[in-house]
Design a protein around this motif. Structure first.
Motif, mmCIF file in Angstrom:
data_model
loop_
_atom_site.group_PDB
_atom_site.id
_atom_site.type_symbol
_atom_site.label_atom_id
_atom_site.label_comp_id
_atom_site.label_asym_id
_atom_site.label_seq_id
_atom_site.Cartn_x
_atom_site.Cartn_y
_atom_site.Cartn_z
ATOM 1 N N ASP A 33 -25.774 2.166 48.176
ATOM 2 C CA ASP A 33 -26.721 1.212 48.746
ATOM 3 C C ASP A 33 -26.540 1.065 50.253
ATOM 4 O O ASP A 33 -27.516 1.076 51.008
ATOM 5 N N ASP A 91 -26.237 -4.339 53.829
ATOM 6 C CA ASP A 91 -25.398 -4.418 52.635
ATOM 7 C C ASP A 91 -23.974 -4.882 52.951
ATOM 8 O O ASP A 91 -23.050 -4.594 52.214
ATOM 9 N N HIS A 116 -28.049 -8.379 50.382
ATOM 10 C CA HIS A 116 -28.359 -9.048 49.117
ATOM 11 C C HIS A 116 -27.118 -9.685 48.472
ATOM 12 O O HIS A 116 -27.139 -9.955 47.269
HETATM 13 MN MN MN Z 1 -25.716 -3.379 47.616
#
Ligand code: MN
Ligand code: 5GP
Length: 322
Positions: A33, A91, A116
């Motif tokens: 991510d 991230d 997030h």
């Molecule tokens: Mn992530």
């Protein structure tokens, strides 16, 4: 459960639209991510005519599982320019998770945080934090759409990597209809999910078998705490002849025990420092457990760094679960 649409704040869109020189940085030891988010943003920025660079903190190494991704915007931390117009930290739940690139990221005129993690400690000049997003890459997708920057197959592959890894291949509860809509759009853009998935999930160096055998062989089940845990020593990596960056998937094996609600994998770094990974089946908030070590993460997946012994670390995990 209906969820609010993921819409980037005007401030974030405006700052990126106006910028001429853009950067993106991820957390140390980037996962799919973090890496997918910084690559997608910078590749799309270059296509939109900006100067753009991506990086992450030392050690600057990537596993071959990301070989399918276009890494043409990625530069070592030492080559990441100072004083860019906008740098986006992707991230990254805390300033210290930027590691050796924290300083150069902060030298930008505007440091934007797109993340997030509910545990985000709120660094940077502008923050866009959506704990309900399945992946930072999902937020980056909506950001690129708002900017009207093209999402081609290369940008799409980076976004797809972030989403498919952070959702456990579209399985975790964070996988909303929006996530599937995005995935459909990415396939339409030409993303080859079969090739990406093979590299990401179905390949490992042979030496990984030895490390898996050692780590699984020493796993301990503590029935009364519904805890399963194990240790990976640095010597395991030497025995298998593989790098630390090849071991991100180990915790997914350790957490399989049906009898456990919480899993903990303690990995010994070469320096002697311990990196802890925590996973929950949903009842226990492991971000809160990680927070007792000064770490963080999500309700069901969190991590921490600890200077001490394995015994001290696992005893602290037990105490947090009692
Ligand atoms: Mn992530
Ligand atoms: P992993 O166990 O896969 O390394 O990380 C699980 C989750 O916890 C990820 O979302 C990761 O970003 C977060 N995380 C891992 N280590 C740390 C840490 O030392 N500090 C904080 N704040 N978050 C962490």
């Amino acid at each position: 459960m209906p969820t609010d649409p993921i819409v980037p704040p005007e401030e974030v869109v405006g700052a990126l639209a106006a910028a001429r020189r853009v950067g993106a940085v991820g957390h140390v030891g980037p996962d799919g991510d973090a890496l997918g988010s910084i690559l997608a943003l910078t590749l799309a920025a270059r296509r939109a005519g900006k100067e753009a660079y991506a990086t992450f903190g030392e050690p600057f190494v990537l596993t071959p599982i990301y070989d399918e991704l276009d890494r043409s915007t990625l530069v070592p931390p030492g080559e990441f320019p100072e004083g860019l117009d906008v740098v986006v930290a992707c991230d990254t739940a805390a300033r210290d998770r930027l590691g050796s690139v924290g300083k150069v990221a902060e030298s930008a005129t505007t440091l934007i945080v797109v993340d997030h993690h509910g545990s985000n400690d709120g660094f940077g000049d502008i923050r866009w934090i959506r704990p309900d997003a399945a992946a930072t890459a999902q937020m980056i997708f909506h950001l690129l759409r708002a900017l009207d920057w093209e999402i081609d197959a290369a940008v799409g592959a980076a976004i797809y990597t972030g989403i498919v890894t952070d959702t456990g291949r579209f399985q975790y509860s964070s996988t909303t209809p929006d996530v599937h809509h995005i995935a459909a759009e990415l396939l339409e853009a030409g993303v080859r999910q079969d090739r990406l998935g093979e590299k990401l999930f179905e390949e490992a160096p042979f030496g990984y078998y030895r490390v898996v055998a050692n780590v699984m062989g020493r796993a301990v089940l503590e029935r009364e705490l519904r805890l399963v845990w194990s240790v990976m020593y640095h010597a395991d990596l030497e025995e298998g002849g593989i790098g630390y960056e090849d071991t991100d998937g180990l915790v997914d094996l350790v957490r399989m025990a049906r009898e456990a609600d919480v899993a903990c994998l303690l990995k010994e770094r070469e320096s002697g420092v311990i990196k802890g990974s925590l996973r929950s089946r949903g009842v226990v908030d492991v971000a809160a457990v990680a927070a007792t070590f000064g770490g963080g993460g999500h309700h069901n997946a969190a991590g921490f760094t600890f200077s001490g012994t394995i015994d001290e670390a696992i005893e602290r995990v037990r105490a947090a679960l009692r």
